[in-house]
Design a protein around this motif. Structure first.
Motif, PDB file in Angstrom:
ATOM      1  N   ASP A 188      31.262  36.345  43.966  1.00  0.00           N
ATOM      2  CA  ASP A 188      31.763  37.458  43.249  1.00  0.00           C
ATOM      3  C   ASP A 188      33.241  36.768  42.611  1.00  0.00           C
ATOM      4  N   VAL A 189      33.596  37.106  42.037  1.00  0.00           N
ATOM      5  CA  VAL A 189      34.891  36.557  40.484  1.00  0.00           C
ATOM      6  C   VAL A 189      35.743  38.032  41.066  1.00  0.00           C
ATOM      7  N   ILE A 190      36.964  37.619  41.388  1.00  0.00           N
ATOM      8  CA  ILE A 190      37.700  39.274  41.415  1.00  0.00           C
ATOM      9  C   ILE A 190      38.746  38.554  40.258  1.00  0.00           C
ATOM     10  N   ILE A 191      39.075  39.676  39.018  1.00  0.00           N
ATOM     11  CA  ILE A 191      39.326  39.624  37.956  1.00  0.00           C
ATOM     12  C   ILE A 191      41.135  40.152  37.676  1.00  0.00           C
ATOM     13  N   ASP A 192      41.508  40.095  36.941  1.00  0.00           N
ATOM     14  CA  ASP A 192      42.938  41.207  37.473  1.00  0.00           C
ATOM     15  C   ASP A 192      43.565  40.361  36.084  1.00  0.00           C
ATOM     16  N   GLY A 193      44.610  41.568  35.558  1.00  0.00           N
ATOM     17  CA  GLY A 193      45.094  41.807  34.008  1.00  0.00           C
ATOM     18  C   GLY A 193      46.337  42.569  33.456  1.00  0.00           C
ATOM     19  N   GLY A 248      42.046  34.847  38.067  1.00  0.00           N
ATOM     20  CA  GLY A 248      41.213  35.665  39.357  1.00  0.00           C
ATOM     21  C   GLY A 248      40.982  35.153  39.777  1.00  0.00           C
ATOM     22  N   ASN A 249      40.684  34.684  41.362  1.00  0.00           N
ATOM     23  CA  ASN A 249      39.841  33.529  41.797  1.00  0.00           C
ATOM     24  C   ASN A 249      39.678  32.369  41.451  1.00  0.00           C
ATOM     25  N   GLY A 250      40.137  31.523  41.359  1.00  0.00           N
ATOM     26  CA  GLY A 250      38.783  30.152  40.447  1.00  0.00           C
ATOM     27  C   GLY A 250      39.806  30.352  38.539  1.00  0.00           C
ATOM     28  N   VAL A 251      40.132  31.769  38.520  1.00  0.00           N
ATOM     29  CA  VAL A 251      40.381  31.545  36.636  1.00  0.00           C
ATOM     30  C   VAL A 251      42.026  31.137  36.679  1.00  0.00           C
TER      31      VAL A 251
END
Length: 130
Positions: free
Chosen positions: A17-22, A38-41
Motif C-alpha cells: 500500500d502506498v498512501i498518496i496525498d495532495g 506519499g510514503n516513498g514518494v
C-alpha cells in the motif's frame, strides 16, 4: 483468529500500500498547481493553466507511479513506446532503488536497449537502398 486479523497479517506480509496525498490550488495567475506526496514518494508540485487539468493530473499520476513502482513504470513506458524515457528513467533510478527493484530495473533497462536496437536495425533495413 478473526478475519480482520488475517487480513491485517496478509497486508503486512504481502501488501504494498502506498498512501498518496495532495493539494490542488489556484495560483495567483489563474493557473493550477497540484502537489502530490506519499510514503516513498517525495513531494512534487506540477503547474499548468486552468484549461490543462487533465494533463496536470496525468503528469502527477505518472510521477507517483514512477516513484512508487519504478520497475513497473519502466514496463509501462515500454508498452506505450516511450523507449528513451524508459532507458533514461532506469539509468537514474537503479542506484537508489530497493534491491528487489534494482534487478528488475536492470533487466528492464537491458530489454529496452535491445528493443531500441532492434527497431533501429529494422528501420535501417527498410530505408536502405536496394
Amino acid at each position: 483468529m478473526s478475519v480482520g486479523e488475517i487480513s491485517r497479517l496478509l497486508r503486512e506480509r504481502f501488501g504494498h500500500d502506498v498512501i498518496i496525498d495532495g493539494d490542488l490550488i489556484e495560483t495567483a495567475s489563474g493557473g493550477l498547481a497540484l502537489t502530490v506526496r506519499g510514503n516513498g514518494v517525495p513531494p512534487r508540485t506540477f503547474s499548468r493553466s486552468a484549461t490543462e487539468l487533465q494533463t496536470l493530473t496525468v503528469e502527477a499520476a505518472e510521477y507517483v507511479y514512477s516513484q512508487s513502482q519504478p520497475a513497473r513504470w519502466v514496463s509501462y513506458l515500454t508498452n506505450v513506446g516511450r523507449y528513451q524515457e524508459a532507458i533514461a528513467f532506469s539509468r537514474g533510478a537503479v542506484a537508489s532503488a530497493a534491491p528487489t527493484e534494482r534487478s528488475r530495473l536492470l533487466s528492464g533497462w537491458a530489454s529496452r536497449l535491445s528493443l531500441q536496437a532492434d527497431r533501429a536495425a529494422r528501420h535501417s533495413r527498410c530505408s536502405a537502398p536496394p
